[in-house]
Design a protein around this motif. Sequence first.
Motif, short mmCIF file in Angstrom:
data_model
loop_
_atom_site.label_atom_id
_atom_site.label_comp_id
_atom_site.label_asym_id
_atom_site.label_seq_id
_atom_site.Cartn_x
_atom_site.Cartn_y
_atom_site.Cartn_z
N TYR A 61 -16.71 5.45 -1.09
CA TYR A 61 -17.01 5.19 -2.49
C TYR A 61 -16.43 3.85 -2.94
N HIS A 62 -15.18 3.56 -2.53
CA HIS A 62 -14.58 2.27 -2.86
C HIS A 62 -15.49 1.12 -2.45
N LEU A 63 -16.11 1.26 -1.27
CA LEU A 63 -16.91 0.17 -0.70
C LEU A 63 -18.37 0.22 -1.14
N GLY A 64 -18.70 1.16 -2.03
CA GLY A 64 -20.06 1.24 -2.53
C GLY A 64 -21.06 1.85 -1.58
N LYS A 65 -20.56 2.56 -0.56
CA LYS A 65 -21.45 3.16 0.42
C LYS A 65 -22.08 4.46 -0.08
N ILE A 66 -21.40 5.14 -0.99
CA ILE A 66 -21.91 6.38 -1.57
C ILE A 66 -21.68 6.36 -3.07
N GLY A 186 -0.59 -0.96 -5.53
CA GLY A 186 -1.42 0.18 -5.17
C GLY A 186 -1.25 0.59 -3.73
N ASP A 187 -1.82 1.74 -3.40
CA ASP A 187 -1.65 2.33 -2.07
C ASP A 187 -2.77 1.98 -1.10
N SER A 188 -3.93 1.60 -1.61
CA SER A 188 -5.09 1.37 -0.73
C SER A 188 -5.10 -0.08 -0.25
N LEU A 189 -4.97 -0.25 1.06
CA LEU A 189 -5.04 -1.60 1.60
C LEU A 189 -6.37 -2.25 1.26
N GLU A 190 -7.46 -1.52 1.46
CA GLU A 190 -8.79 -2.08 1.25
C GLU A 190 -9.05 -2.36 -0.23
#
Length: 231
Positions: A61-66, A186-190
């Motif tokens: 979801y972060h990457l816009g895939k879903i 934040g916790d998310s590297l990406e």
Amino acid sequence: MKRYTHLFFDLDHTIWDFDRNAEETLHELYELHGLQALGVASKVAFIETYTRNNHQLWADYHLGKITKDALRQLRFNKTFSDLGMHPDLIPAGFEDAYVQLCPTKTNLFPHAHETLTYLHSKYKLHLITNGFRESQDVKLKGSGLAEYFQHIIISEEVGFNKPHQAIFEHALNLAGATKEESIMIGDSLEADIYGALNFGMDAIYFNPLKMPKPTDVPVQIHSLDELTRLL
């Protein structure tokens, strides 16, 4: 570290302990819906399988895939399928029950309130979250977090998820801040760290599980109270 004016925080997995709150919720729903009688023999396996699937779907979801709808449709259907449950036996409304209950949980990472109270006295604090509006409002109010933040930027309202540079640009414009005087935590590297760094904004990696830190990530912390010494 250099002097900042604006601190931008992620919420889930950084301040609000998503996994702990989800685990409490899943324990309750496991009993409420009688999942053992439906073939989900292990509560531990249920929670572990859900956690793995949910993390992967949120990364997509972060990457816009879903989409948001796809995330909510897939995470429990895939979990029950992975555990061998026949689709006809999946309890109706399980996802809705989870979405209603989980945001009401109030477990935060250690030292959250003390750290935010300290930082609030010195900096302008803001949130940038990829979470969904209806859930984030409940989390912030129930956990007593809303009072710390001047602006709460939610990706589905902006139209872009972290790590897209547009959401960081929107956040700075809203806050009246520049890249040079701002930092993302934040916790998310990406989503959080590389999103901010690629935008040209400093970042601090919140790494409570002490995972290996990539060499191109300049700063990490393992506990929120470390921020009171860094900033």
